[in-house]
Design a protein around this motif. Sequence first.
Motif, mmCIF file in Angstrom:
data_model
loop_
_atom_site.group_PDB
_atom_site.id
_atom_site.type_symbol
_atom_site.label_atom_id
_atom_site.label_comp_id
_atom_site.label_asym_id
_atom_site.label_seq_id
_atom_site.Cartn_x
_atom_site.Cartn_y
_atom_site.Cartn_z
ATOM 1 N N LEU A 11 0.877 -1.178 0.000
ATOM 2 C CA LEU A 11 0.000 0.000 0.000
ATOM 3 C C LEU A 11 0.909 1.221 0.000
ATOM 4 N N ALA A 12 0.993 1.870 -1.143
ATOM 5 C CA ALA A 12 1.908 2.991 -1.307
ATOM 6 C C ALA A 12 1.141 4.296 -1.440
ATOM 7 N N GLY A 13 1.706 5.320 -0.853
ATOM 8 C CA GLY A 13 1.105 6.652 -0.940
ATOM 9 C C GLY A 13 2.026 7.630 -0.257
ATOM 10 N N GLY A 14 2.092 8.825 -0.781
ATOM 11 C CA GLY A 14 2.963 9.824 -0.193
ATOM 12 C C GLY A 14 2.468 10.298 1.160
ATOM 13 N N LEU A 74 15.739 16.648 13.633
ATOM 14 C CA LEU A 74 16.298 15.814 12.569
ATOM 15 C C LEU A 74 15.691 16.183 11.224
ATOM 16 N N ARG A 75 14.390 16.444 11.213
ATOM 17 C CA ARG A 75 13.719 16.828 9.965
ATOM 18 C C ARG A 75 14.337 18.104 9.394
ATOM 19 N N THR A 76 14.628 19.062 10.255
ATOM 20 C CA THR A 76 15.230 20.317 9.812
ATOM 21 C C THR A 76 16.582 20.071 9.163
ATOM 22 N N ILE A 77 17.362 19.187 9.755
ATOM 23 C CA ILE A 77 18.700 18.888 9.222
ATOM 24 C C ILE A 77 18.610 18.230 7.857
ATOM 25 N N ILE A 78 17.816 17.171 7.760
ATOM 26 C CA ILE A 78 17.861 16.368 6.527
ATOM 27 C C ILE A 78 17.162 17.036 5.350
ATOM 28 N N PHE A 79 16.218 17.927 5.618
ATOM 29 C CA PHE A 79 15.545 18.561 4.486
ATOM 30 C C PHE A 79 16.228 19.849 4.052
ATOM 31 N N LYS A 158 8.786 20.309 0.703
ATOM 32 C CA LYS A 158 10.123 19.706 0.700
ATOM 33 C C LYS A 158 10.040 18.209 0.972
ATOM 34 N N ILE A 159 9.192 17.845 1.941
ATOM 35 C CA ILE A 159 9.014 16.429 2.260
ATOM 36 C C ILE A 159 8.478 15.682 1.043
ATOM 37 N N MET A 160 7.447 16.252 0.421
ATOM 38 C CA MET A 160 6.861 15.610 -0.759
ATOM 39 C C MET A 160 7.862 15.516 -1.903
ATOM 40 N N GLY A 161 8.786 16.489 -1.951
ATOM 41 C CA GLY A 161 9.780 16.511 -3.015
ATOM 42 C C GLY A 161 10.781 15.370 -2.941
#
Length: 203
Positions: A11-14, A74-79, A158-161
């Motif tokens: 089951l895939a979805g963004g 962590l989200r701030t760093i990686i994106f 950015k996440i969706m990208g």
Amino acid sequence: MADTTPPIIGLAGGIGSGKSTITKCFNKLGIQSVDADDVARLVVQPGSDCLSNIHQRYGDRILLNDGNLNRSALRTIIFNQPEERLWLESLTHPAIRDEIKVQLNATYSKYTLLVHPLLFETNQDAICKLVVVIDVPAHIQIQRVMNRDRVSQESAEKIMGTQLSNSERIERADLVLENAGNIVEMNAKVFKLHQNILELLSC
């Protein structure tokens, strides 16, 4: 000895596509599920090798007061630093893959749902008998992410990208589930899809 592991249905979805809600509809029909997002949280729990490595790389700023991972930091760093996202994925993806395998081997329903936002990106579709892709307009995904995670539109985009687009996922899908309407309509759609999956598996 014959393999008694149930067939795996991806089951895939963004992000923000409604995977959790849809999964619950399948669960009500007696179908077990393994959620990659849940597994991703599991492999970075306090005391895990993954969290130890993350802490070593980024220092105390990456931990909350209780020792858990500070996901926002962590989200701030990686994106903002793509090379750091690649490093994190090289660390966590193998651990996630191994734990998913363990959990899938423990299921016993007619088939098992593998719920994964990065099913194709991590090549986990290779272990699936069929793949269902959730189709939802991008602007709805962005709004859901903003409301749920309390992030800006820029952060949500950015996440969706970092994920495949809906159209790219649909091109690789065996079955498509449109996530529009209310929960009653979704339950009906999932029941119909469940019957379709059972028919396809019996062929």
